[in-house]
Scaffold this active site. Structure first.
Site, PDB file in Angstrom:
ATOM      1  N   ARG A   1     -36.282  36.319  -3.212  1.00 42.44           N
ATOM      2  CA  ARG A   1     -35.279  36.693  -2.219  1.00 42.44           C
ATOM      3  C   ARG A   1     -35.080  38.208  -2.233  1.00 42.44           C
ATOM      4  NH1 ARG A   1     -33.223  32.229  -5.139  1.00 42.44           N
ATOM      5  NH2 ARG A   1     -32.954  30.337  -3.875  1.00 42.44           N
TER       6      ARG A   1
ATOM      7  N   LYS B   1     -29.742  32.704  -7.398  1.00 46.96           N
ATOM      8  CA  LYS B   1     -28.431  32.175  -7.064  1.00 46.96           C
ATOM      9  C   LYS B   1     -27.822  31.459  -8.270  1.00 46.96           C
ATOM     10  CE  LYS B   1     -29.180  31.591  -2.087  1.00 46.96           C
ATOM     11  NZ  LYS B   1     -29.181  30.634  -0.958  1.00 46.96           N
TER      12      LYS B   1
ATOM     13  N   ARG C   1     -40.948  35.462   2.396  1.00 43.34           N
ATOM     14  CA  ARG C   1     -40.725  34.372   1.439  1.00 43.34           C
ATOM     15  C   ARG C   1     -41.232  33.045   2.010  1.00 43.34           C
ATOM     16  NH1 ARG C   1     -37.283  32.594  -2.773  1.00 43.34           N
ATOM     17  NH2 ARG C   1     -35.928  30.819  -2.302  1.00 43.34           N
TER      18      ARG C   1
ATOM     19  N   HIS D   1     -37.115  37.480   4.396  1.00 41.63           N
ATOM     20  CA  HIS D   1     -37.080  36.025   4.254  1.00 41.63           C
ATOM     21  C   HIS D   1     -38.301  35.392   4.899  1.00 41.63           C
ATOM     22  CE1 HIS D   1     -34.654  32.919   2.523  1.00 41.63           C
ATOM     23  NE2 HIS D   1     -34.770  32.159   3.595  1.00 41.63           N
TER      24      HIS D   1
END
Length: 307
Positions: free
Chosen positions: A157, A181, A255, A252
């Site tokens: 990320r 996260k 990713r 993103h």
């Protein structure tokens, strides 16, 4: 909006905010989003003459209905419902609520949109264009190329990338340690092209931007501070826009592309989940829809009896 709440409600919100940040270890962005949703819900409750202790299922449903009337999309409604469910569960445990009304709150199902990804040939073109810009060994160009390579190589990320310190990168083993996260740490491998690009940046570019006050961050901005996600988004979009016919892909999207290409080349879903740091396999399974869609397109285009 928080300042407009009754003092007792503000104290509960402050306590909830500390719980999210200190006890659960959520990111500042996530904490801010959750608290904003809770404050919005409590502001709605206040209009009905209700404080935290009086929040019930009717209040939660009418608040979500108001959000929908104001044009909130299903994804936003789902996130907001999750935020207030987290709050009511916590408030019940702390005895701010006699019962947990969030247990019966049902939000609209999220739209499962297919992510935008680069094709493999497009990804190669983006990397080549970025490498060409770094050929003159300009420090900023070296940094930008290394960032694009690392994002595609690891699928991390953007916040994880920006949070990297020099000690997090094992150049010999081609491994990077990231904190994702929920403060969860994982180790992600990267390939030779990314290793070469990162090595050039660290050996020949970084010291040019570093200052006495610079942090031990891998990526530095023009003033010597830690590079921020907004700058990385600009760097990626500039690299992607340099390739004809490719646009709209940010960090993103890199990713998404990394995950899709891994699956297309035979990686198993569980391994990709571990690499990406997804909490559940269902999140990773979204990428299988992309690969199946591409396989169908190839079949329709190439099989003699596809039509």
């Amino acid at each position: 909006m928080r300042a407009g709440l009754p003092e007792a409600d503000r104290r509960v919100v402050d306590e909830f905010e500390r719980h999210l940040g200190l006890e659960r270890g959520l990111s500042e962005h996530t904490v801010r989003a959750y608290v904003g949703d809770v404050v919005s819900m409590l502001g709605h409750a206040q209009q009905s003459g209700v404080g935290v202790a009086g929040v019930d299922l009717g209040i939660l449903r009418s608040w979500l209905a108001r959000q929908r009337e104001d044009g909130a999309q299903r994804t936003s409604l789902g996130r907001r419902a999750a935020a207030v469910r987290t709050f009511t569960a916590w408030a019940h445990r702390r005895e701010h609520l006699a019962a947990d009304p969030g247990l019966r709150l049902v939000a609209p199902k999220r739209d499962r949109k297919l992510p935008i990804v680069l094709r493999e040939d497009q990804a190669r073109e983006v990397m080549a264009a970025s490498a060409a810009g770094a050929e003159q060994l300009d420090p900023v160009a070296l940094r930008d190329h290394a960032i694009v390579e690392m994002l595609y190589a690891t699928g991390v990320r953007v916040a994880e990338l920006c949070g990297l310190d020099i000690d997090d990168v094992d150049r010999a083993k081609r491994l990077v340690r990231v904190v994702g996260k929920g403060n969860k740490e994982r180790v992600v491998p990267f390939g030779a092209p990314a290793a070469e690009a990162v090595g050039l940046w660290l050996d020949k570019g970084r010291q040019t931007l570093a200052r006495d006050y610079s942090p031990p961050a891998v990526w530095l901005g023009a003033r010597g501070g830690r590079l921020q996600p907004a700058s990385v988004r600009r760097i990626v979009r500039d690299a992607v826009d340099a390739v004809s016919g490719v646009s709209g892909v940010g960090p993103h999207g890199m990713r998404h592309s990394a995950a899709t290409h891994l699956l297309e080349r035979g990686a198993d879903l569980r391994s990709v989940q571990e690499l990406l740091g997804h909490a559940t396999l269902s999140t990773t399974q979204l990428y299988t829809h992309v690969t199946v869609d591409r396989l169908k397109a190839i079949h329709d285009r190439t099989h003699p009896r596809s039509r």
